[in-house]
Design a protein around this motif. Structure first.
Motif, short mmCIF file in Angstrom:
data_model
loop_
_atom_site.label_atom_id
_atom_site.label_comp_id
_atom_site.label_asym_id
_atom_site.label_seq_id
_atom_site.Cartn_x
_atom_site.Cartn_y
_atom_site.Cartn_z
N LEU A 42 0.80 -1.22 0.00
CA LEU A 42 0.00 0.00 0.00
C LEU A 42 0.83 1.28 0.00
CD1 LEU A 42 -2.86 -1.08 2.44
CD2 LEU A 42 -2.92 -1.03 -0.04
N HIS A 55 -1.99 -4.36 -1.90
CA HIS A 55 -2.01 -4.84 -0.52
C HIS A 55 -1.00 -5.95 -0.26
CE1 HIS A 55 -4.56 -7.45 -2.84
NE2 HIS A 55 -4.48 -8.35 -1.91
N PHE A 56 -0.41 -6.52 -1.30
CA PHE A 56 0.66 -7.50 -1.10
C PHE A 56 2.03 -6.91 -1.47
CE2 PHE A 56 -2.25 -11.44 -1.82
CZ PHE A 56 -2.61 -11.40 -0.49
N ARG A 58 2.83 -5.57 -4.37
CA ARG A 58 3.16 -5.71 -5.79
C ARG A 58 3.08 -4.34 -6.47
NH1 ARG A 58 -0.91 -10.74 -6.37
NH2 ARG A 58 -2.18 -9.13 -5.39
N GLY A 211 -14.14 -12.73 -8.83
CA GLY A 211 -13.26 -13.86 -8.53
C GLY A 211 -13.45 -15.03 -9.49
N PRO A 216 -5.12 -15.37 -9.94
CA PRO A 216 -3.76 -15.02 -9.56
C PRO A 216 -2.84 -16.21 -9.80
CG PRO A 216 -5.16 -15.26 -7.62
CD PRO A 216 -6.04 -15.35 -8.82
N LYS A 223 -9.87 -7.83 -10.87
CA LYS A 223 -9.48 -8.34 -9.55
C LYS A 223 -8.80 -7.24 -8.73
CE LYS A 223 -7.51 -12.05 -6.97
NZ LYS A 223 -6.62 -11.23 -6.12
N ASP A 227 -9.87 -6.18 -5.06
CA ASP A 227 -8.96 -6.13 -3.92
C ASP A 227 -8.94 -4.73 -3.31
OD1 ASP A 227 -8.22 -8.77 -4.01
OD2 ASP A 227 -6.50 -8.43 -5.33
N GLN A 229 -11.30 -2.68 -3.08
CA GLN A 229 -12.56 -2.30 -2.45
C GLN A 229 -12.47 -2.21 -0.93
OE1 GLN A 229 -15.72 -4.98 -3.23
NE2 GLN A 229 -17.30 -3.53 -2.64
N THR A 230 -11.75 -3.16 -0.32
CA THR A 230 -11.67 -3.13 1.14
C THR A 230 -10.74 -2.02 1.62
OG1 THR A 230 -9.89 -4.74 1.19
CG2 THR A 230 -12.12 -5.60 1.33
N HIS A 231 -9.99 -1.41 0.69
CA HIS A 231 -9.07 -0.35 1.10
C HIS A 231 -9.61 1.03 0.77
CE1 HIS A 231 -5.99 -3.38 1.74
NE2 HIS A 231 -6.36 -3.91 0.60
N LEU A 232 -10.89 1.11 0.40
CA LEU A 232 -11.44 2.38 -0.05
C LEU A 232 -11.23 3.48 0.98
CD1 LEU A 232 -14.79 1.66 -1.93
CD2 LEU A 232 -12.67 2.63 -2.81
N PRO B 233 -17.28 -5.45 3.19
CA PRO B 233 -16.30 -4.89 4.12
C PRO B 233 -16.38 -3.36 4.21
CG PRO B 233 -15.25 -6.44 2.63
CD PRO B 233 -16.65 -6.26 2.15
N GLU B 255 -7.32 -4.31 7.60
CA GLU B 255 -6.58 -3.12 7.18
C GLU B 255 -7.20 -1.83 7.72
OE1 GLU B 255 -7.85 -5.55 5.44
OE2 GLU B 255 -8.56 -4.97 3.45
N TYR B 312 -2.85 -8.68 8.72
CA TYR B 312 -2.17 -7.46 9.13
C TYR B 312 -1.56 -7.64 10.52
CZ TYR B 312 -3.62 -5.13 4.94
OH TYR B 312 -3.76 -4.79 3.63
N ARG B 370 -7.20 -14.55 0.12
CA ARG B 370 -5.94 -13.81 0.19
C ARG B 370 -4.80 -14.72 0.59
NH1 ARG B 370 -6.96 -7.75 2.48
NH2 ARG B 370 -8.11 -7.07 0.66
#
Lengths: 274, 505
Positions: A42, A55-56, A58, A211, A216, A223, A227, A229-232, B233, B255, B312, B370
């Motif tokens: 991130l 989030h990984f 990359r 999905g 991956p 995708k 992914d 979306q949860t980090h919005l 989420p 997160e 996390y 994940r």
């Protein structure tokens, strides 16, 4: 030669850019697109990672580049499948008329009864998720659309005088179809195929978001959006770049299709502005 | 058994959450003085239960709504994981461990007003162990030979073999005591003996419980509890921030935790669950039938990175199928340190110097999707080429769990003290070890806690040495709650959202 419409220029530029990025990703990306480094996750855009990291950890730019390749190849294969099966079916329906036409039209209705994404979800539920099944599902839908479009255009051509003349001269329907009908429907089929290409890219992204599409470690714009979306709330930029990539590709292909239609359609042959 | 049941993803979850948040937020925000006297609480959960009968379904969400709140078993598990009295006030166990004598609370009543006596207990236990029983944990009742009712306040259960976990199993939601009159309708209109009773269920949105005025034990502080179901989420975060839910249990958007931790309006607790998360391995399938291959995979997985990437950092590593917070735990995380070179060497020794191709079938929870992605990348480093196959719950249960048609999978096993599943030849790991079975039988004959823990230790070592599955981490129990709320469970020793002790500060 007529001047090319502006929409065609814009579309061509965007699609060429997309193609260039996809081709470049074959030989070079800033980082390997699947290189995971959780400690570097991130990161915002910066000197090392131009578009930041996911989030990984990359590299987002590398993922977008390889994602372009994946999107384009899935789109191309889905449209290719549609052309290979849809166009001959549409031509046959127009040539056969009556019973043959009726059967093919009802088969088309069957496919159209389900939206493309829904039938793709059904197919991946039965056959399993993955790129191949996405291509199959979208290809089936494209074949139905292209068959219908080809049939409509071909029927109009069949009523024209030169076709009747050719028949009167004793030409076989197959030869008439290939020599007279096909060249006259090629333009509209090309335009439709371009639009379907854009639709395929959106649908592939939608399936990968759920999905069901590309798995991956191969990156996919859809995708990446899923992914993100949860980090919005914490890293909103994560959603911006893949979203932008999808939007620009679809815009480019749609403009290209629009421009092609204007350029190919004699009725739209205007003074040259647009 | 996994702890999640399917529910279609709420496509408009975010929008709905935000809208609802606006509506409720303004209603509550306008009356700050009222907040002092609130007697209701809204608890957020990710999944909606398929129905509300814990004796007829495996979905954890059923118990997370009803356990200890609405239904009571004979015994129950408290916040610390101890077995304590519930409907049974006291009990005695015979010397040979075969006869359990329970004395029931004399004032216990069902929510329909009828008295709860020994006949109801007999009915419930006999129903659960009957051949046509649909109880998800039928094995819990398999040791029962007979249930007798010498008088309305006494139940005598005779076992056919000693069962060291009998009281523990009788404390599970699956062993809830129900009445013959309402047992068949409990799915939609649950009737129990607990301190809360059923009010209404708005499908797709919430289940509401209200305080039971006729409860014979200590009355809860809350008058009303709503369990709201929010699967998305981002909508979960939004609902918490807007005050639309007062607490969210088993919160898995890890997160977002730093944000809540930095906000004085919220309290974040990270506790333990019973969820051993493992890389399930089909021990009967090539090449996983070779212990060297399984050990190679164990060396190839970097648990620290996995826990950081998936949770996390909010979770403990495990080296066998046993939670670190339980007595009897043996730390075996050092047995296979992360060592890709060693992994490659072991693969070469097993005749696979170039690695092999395999498939990883993943159920829907984010930790699996994940975690699976990360594990696949780690295995790729040592030459194991993993194809990921995401699956819906129904397909996963059918193909992987029941059909044993898989190479690798990833899932959290959330039942407490479920190490005994490795002794079941029909279980989906396809693991067979007579020494493990012998230890299991000895455990069933043993009541002494110290001896039991030693036996558990031996079992853990055996599983770790055999590297039966990839032992990864414990799923954490994360609760994000309004800082003024007191009495929520921090840990999750059993599938439950026990709100009987919850109050506003």
């Amino acid at each position: 030669m007529r001047r090319l419409p502006l929409s065609l220029w814009l579309g061509l530029t965007l699609v060429a850019l997309l193609l260039a990025v996809a081709l470049l990703s074959l030989v070079w990306t800033p980082f390997p697109a699947d290189k995971i480094r959780v400690v570097a996750r991130l990161r915002p855009p910066g000197a090392e990672h131009w578009l930041g990291t996911d989030h990984f950890g990359r590299d987002v730019l590398s993922m977008i580049m390889v994602g372009a390749r994946n999107s384009l190849s899935i789109g191309a294969m889905a449209v290719g499948l549609g052309l290979v099966f849809g166009v001959p079916l549409g031509l046959a329906a127009a040539a056969l008329g009556r019973w043959g036409d009726e059967i093919l039209a009802r088969l088309g209705d069957l496919v159209f009864a389900f939206p493309a994404v829904l039938s793709a979800i059904l197919l991946t539920a039965v056959l399993g998720a993955g790129a191949v099944n996405v291509v199959l599902a979208l290809g089936l839908f494209n074949a139905a659309v292209l068959a219908r479009v080809t049939r409509g255009a071909a029927q109009a051509v069949w009523r024209r005088e030169f076709v009747r003349a050719a028949l009167a001269l004793g030409r076989e329907p197959l030869s008439v179809t290939l020599v007279h009908v096909l060249p006259n429907v090629a333009g509209i089929v090309t335009v439709q195929a371009t639009v379907l290409f854009a639709v395929a890219i959106v649908n592939e992204a939608a399936l990968s978001y759920l999905g069901l599409g590309i798995q991956p470690p191969s990156p996919s714009w859809g995708k990446m959006l899923g992914d993100a979306q949860t980090h919005l709330f914490t890293a909103p930029l994560q959603a911006v770049f893949p979203g932008l990539a999808i939007a620009l590709s679809v815009l480019g292909l749609t403009l290209l299709g629009d421009g092609l239609r204007d350029w190919l359609d004699p009725r739209h042959r205007t003074s040259g502005i647009l | 058994m996994p702890n999640r049941k399917p529910r279609p993803a709420a496509a408009a979850g975010l929008a709905a959450g935000l809208l609802a948040a606006l509506a409720f937020g303004s209603a509550l925000g306008g009356a700050p003085a009222l907040a002092q006297t609130r007697a209701d609480v809204v608890v957020g959960m990710a999944l909606e239960p398929p129905h509300l009968d814990p004796t007829a379904g495996a979905a954890a969400a059923i118990k997370e709504v009803t356990y200890a709140n609405l239904y009571e078993p004979l015994t129950r598990v408290d916040a610390e994981g101890n077995v304590v009295p519930a409907l049974a006030r006291t009990w005695t166990v015979s010397e040979d461990g075969l006869t359990y004598r329970f004395t029931l609370r004399s004032g216990a009543k069902f929510h329909d007003g009828s008295v709860c006596d020994s006949a109801d207990v007999k009915f419930s236990l006999d129903r659960a162990r009957a051949t046509d029983s649909v109880n998800a944990q039928k094995a819990y009742f398999a040791s029962i030979a007979a249930v007798e009712t010498p008088d309305p306040g006494t139940v005598v259960v005779t076992l056919s073999r000693p069962d060291g976990l009998f009281l523990f199993h009788m404390a599970s939601g699956d062993a809830a005591i129900v009445a013959p009159e309402s047992a068949s309708t409990n799915k939609q209109k649950p009737v129990g003996t607990g301190p809360f009773k059923f009010d209404r269920w708005v499908a797709g949105d919430r289940v509401v419980l209200v305080r039971n005025p006729d409860y014979d034990g200590p009355k809860p502080a809350l008058e009303r509890v709503s369990f709201r179901f929010i699967s998305d989420p981002a909508a979960q975060v939004a609902a918490l921030k807007a005050g639309d839910v007062d607490a969210f249990t088993l919160f898995s958007t890890y997160e977002a935790l730093p944000e809540f931790r930095n906000d004085p309006k919220f309290t974040v607790t990270v506790g333990t669950t019973e969820g051993e998360t493992i890389l399930s391995t089909n021990n009967a399938r090539k090449p996983f039938d070779d212990v060297r291959v399984r050990r190679a995979m164990a060396h190839a997985i970097d648990r620290k990175t996995l826990i950081e990437g998936v949770l996390y950092g909010n979770g403990a590593a495990i080296g066998s199928h046993f939670p670190p917070h339980r007595a009897g735990y043996v730390d075996l995380t050092g047995l296979y340190p992360y060592d890709p070179a060693k992994a490659k060497a072991l693969l070469a020794e097993a005749g696979l110097p170039n690695g092999f191709d395999t498939t990883l079938r993943l159920p829907p929870p984010p930790y699996a999707r994940r975690g699976g992605e990360l594990v696949a990348a780690m295995l790729a480093e040592v030459g194991i080429r993993v194809k990921i196959e995401p699956m819906e719950w129904a397909a996963w249960l059918e193909k992987v769990f029941k059909g044993k048609d898989y190479d690798l999978s990833m899932i959290a096993h959330t039942e407490p003290l479920d190490i005994d599943v490795y002794g079941r030849a029909d279980y989906y790991f396809n693991y067979r070890n007579d020494r493990f079975k012998a230890l299991d039988e000895e455990l069933n004959r043993t009541q002494d806690p110290a001896k039991r823990n030693a036996l558990y230790g031996d079992q853990q070592r055996l599983l770790a040495e055999d590297a039966v599955n990839g032992f990864l981490f414990m799923l954490p129990s994360v609760t994000v709650q309004n800082a003024k709320l007191a009495g929520m469970w921090a840990n999750r020793p059993i599938q439950a959202n026990d709100v009987t002790g919850v109050s506003w500060k």
